[in-house]
Design an enzyme around this catalytic site. Structure first.
Site, PDB file in Angstrom:
ATOM      1  N   HIS A 102       0.858 -10.924  11.224  1.00 23.28           N
ATOM      2  CA  HIS A 102       1.896  -9.964  11.090  1.00 23.28           C
ATOM      3  C   HIS A 102       2.127  -9.292  12.428  1.00 23.28           C
ATOM      4  O   HIS A 102       3.424  -9.010  12.386  1.00 23.28           O
ATOM      5  CB  HIS A 102       1.334  -8.923   9.926  1.00 23.28           C
ATOM      6  CG  HIS A 102       1.259  -9.251   8.623  1.00 23.28           C
ATOM      7  ND1 HIS A 102      -0.280  -9.404   7.890  1.00 23.28           N
ATOM      8  CD2 HIS A 102       1.942  -9.784   7.654  1.00 23.28           C
ATOM      9  CE1 HIS A 102       0.053  -9.773   6.772  1.00 23.28           C
ATOM     10  NE2 HIS A 102       1.215 -10.070   6.587  1.00 23.28           N
ATOM     11  N   GLN A 122       6.505 -10.281  -7.966  1.00 24.16           N
ATOM     12  CA  GLN A 122       6.278 -11.551  -7.601  1.00 24.16           C
ATOM     13  C   GLN A 122       5.013 -12.318  -7.989  1.00 24.16           C
ATOM     14  O   GLN A 122       4.394 -13.183  -7.410  1.00 24.16           O
ATOM     15  CB  GLN A 122       6.608 -11.862  -5.967  1.00 24.16           C
ATOM     16  CG  GLN A 122       5.474 -11.052  -5.114  1.00 24.16           C
ATOM     17  CD  GLN A 122       5.816 -11.036  -3.710  1.00 24.16           C
ATOM     18  OE1 GLN A 122       6.534 -10.180  -3.439  1.00 24.16           O
ATOM     19  NE2 GLN A 122       5.257 -11.898  -2.868  1.00 24.16           N
ATOM     20  N   ALA A 175      -2.350  -5.425   4.097  1.00 23.96           N
ATOM     21  CA  ALA A 175      -3.477  -6.389   4.483  1.00 23.96           C
ATOM     22  C   ALA A 175      -3.310  -7.113   5.709  1.00 23.96           C
ATOM     23  O   ALA A 175      -3.461  -8.163   5.755  1.00 23.96           O
ATOM     24  CB  ALA A 175      -4.063  -7.071   3.373  1.00 23.96           C
ATOM     25  N   LYS A 178       4.396 -19.661   7.607  1.00 26.58           N
ATOM     26  CA  LYS A 178       2.992 -20.019   6.486  1.00 26.58           C
ATOM     27  C   LYS A 178       3.660 -20.312   5.121  1.00 26.58           C
ATOM     28  O   LYS A 178       3.411 -21.027   4.531  1.00 26.58           O
ATOM     29  CB  LYS A 178       1.804 -19.122   6.710  1.00 26.58           C
ATOM     30  CG  LYS A 178       0.606 -19.715   5.859  1.00 26.58           C
ATOM     31  CD  LYS A 178      -0.403 -18.792   5.795  1.00 26.58           C
ATOM     32  CE  LYS A 178      -0.327 -17.686   4.821  1.00 26.58           C
ATOM     33  NZ  LYS A 178      -0.463 -17.929   3.470  1.00 26.58           N
ATOM     34  N   ASP A 179       4.601 -19.246   4.741  1.00 19.30           N
ATOM     35  CA  ASP A 179       5.257 -19.186   3.584  1.00 19.30           C
ATOM     36  C   ASP A 179       6.317 -20.095   3.476  1.00 19.30           C
ATOM     37  O   ASP A 179       7.315 -19.548   3.610  1.00 19.30           O
ATOM     38  CB  ASP A 179       5.467 -17.821   3.149  1.00 19.30           C
ATOM     39  CG  ASP A 179       3.897 -17.199   2.789  1.00 19.30           C
ATOM     40  OD1 ASP A 179       3.091 -17.428   2.044  1.00 19.30           O
ATOM     41  OD2 ASP A 179       3.738 -16.133   3.443  1.00 19.30           O
ATOM     42  N   MET A 213       2.948  -7.282   2.497  1.00 19.55           N
ATOM     43  CA  MET A 213       2.306  -6.754   1.177  1.00 19.55           C
ATOM     44  C   MET A 213       0.890  -5.961   1.843  1.00 19.55           C
ATOM     45  O   MET A 213       0.121  -5.620   1.283  1.00 19.55           O
ATOM     46  CB  MET A 213       2.053  -7.635   0.320  1.00 19.55           C
ATOM     47  CG  MET A 213       3.430  -8.358  -0.339  1.00 19.55           C
ATOM     48  SD  MET A 213       3.433  -8.762  -1.908  1.00 19.55           S
ATOM     49  CE  MET A 213       2.088 -10.432  -1.686  1.00 19.55           C
TER      50      MET A 213
END
Ligand code: PAF
Length: 281
Positions: A37, A61, A32, A149-150, A30
């Site tokens: 990443h 979401q 940023a 992390k997710d 997404m």
């Protein structure tokens, strides 16, 4: 780096590569972007001929319109970072491009979506499943990379890919942390330097939980965690659950055959942070 805003043009470009036997690695984001990443981009580069990243702040979401509005958007910096790290293709679509019509699909996510994040962010994982499926249809990657992390998101994407029979290999990648232990996240951009220092207490409390798991049952470990976090008035505690790494069901006792993961969600002002750590064994 090639940049596409239109799904059909991206699809056509990738079809050419595919016809020449090139494998495609995909990193959906997404935006940023941060080093976390970039670690996914690097992993994708190792295992594929072509690396595609997407930057799309997916409205379906976000259960909270304010959170969607405040989500950081830094596309020029994102492009420069992706280019610098050797990403081959960026897909940067508009909302209309991804959702030309209203999508009312309700996914069966096996109940994995009812716990933790699902309890506090109703509809969130349905929106994640919707956009990831749509992006997979457009990019048709061989491999797709997601951060651990997710943790719950990763489990749900794996479930969805299996249930929908999507021919994509889903690869989870370790969480990257600041030197302080704070998990890297796009949302950290909205914290002050002082808040970032305070936020490192979340990781510290998880490490303590891991230590406590050697001597105490899960319920006690949870209580210790909650006490340690609630001492700090900067935090608004949402949950700390100790769950089975596969079923995501809360654990009442330790089992040496199963991995137990501690998952946490905490607010600092209006910034919501999540993190997780293997607590047992
Ligand atoms: O993890 C994220 O950044 C998002 O949830 C994802 C997977 C890109 C879907 O919008």
């Amino acid at each position: 780096m090639k940049v596409f805003e239109k799904a059909a043009e991206l699809n056509q470009f990738l079809a050419l590569g595919r016809a020449n036997g090139k494998s495609v690695g995909f990193v959906p984001t997404m935006g940023a972007l941060h080093s976390g990443h970039i670690s996914l981009i690097n992993k994708a580069k190792q295992g594929n001929d072509v690396v595609v990243a997407s930057v799309f702040v997916n409205p379906t979401q976000f259960n909270n319109p304010d959170d969607l509005k405040k989500y950081p958007r830094t596309i020029e910096a994102d492009k420069a970072l992706l280019e610098k790290h050797g990403c081959n293709v960026l897909f940067f679509p508009s909302v209309e491009e991804i959702y030309p019509e209203k999508d009312n699909t309700i996914f069966d996510l096996g109940g994995l979506d009812n716990l933790m994040e699902g309890k506090f962010r109703p509809g969130h994982f349905n929106g994640v499943a919707m956009v990831v499926k749509r992006l997979f249809e457009i990019v048709q990657p061989n491999n797709a990379y997601f951060g651990e992390k997710d943790f719950q998101q990763l489990a749900i994407i794996r479930y969805m890919v299996k249930a929908e029979l999507l021919p994509v290999n889903v690869i989870g990648c370790p969480t990257l942390r600041e030197a302080s232990g704070l998990a890297m996240s796009s949302r950290n951009m909205r914290l002050t330097e002082e808040e970032k220092i305070e936020a490192a207490a979340i990781y510290k409390a998880m490490l303590e939980a891991k230590e406590n798991a050697k001597s105490f049952p899960p319920q006690k470990v949870k209580e210790f965690f909650e006490n340690s976090i609630s001492h700090n008035p900067i935090f608004k505690f949402e949950y700390f659950e100790i769950v089975d790494s596969e079923t995501l069901l809360p654990l009442l006792e330790w089992n040496s055959e199963r991995k137990a993961v501690g998952c946490v969600a905490i607010w600092i002002r209006d910034v919501r942070l999540i993190d997780n750590l293997l607590i047992f064994p």
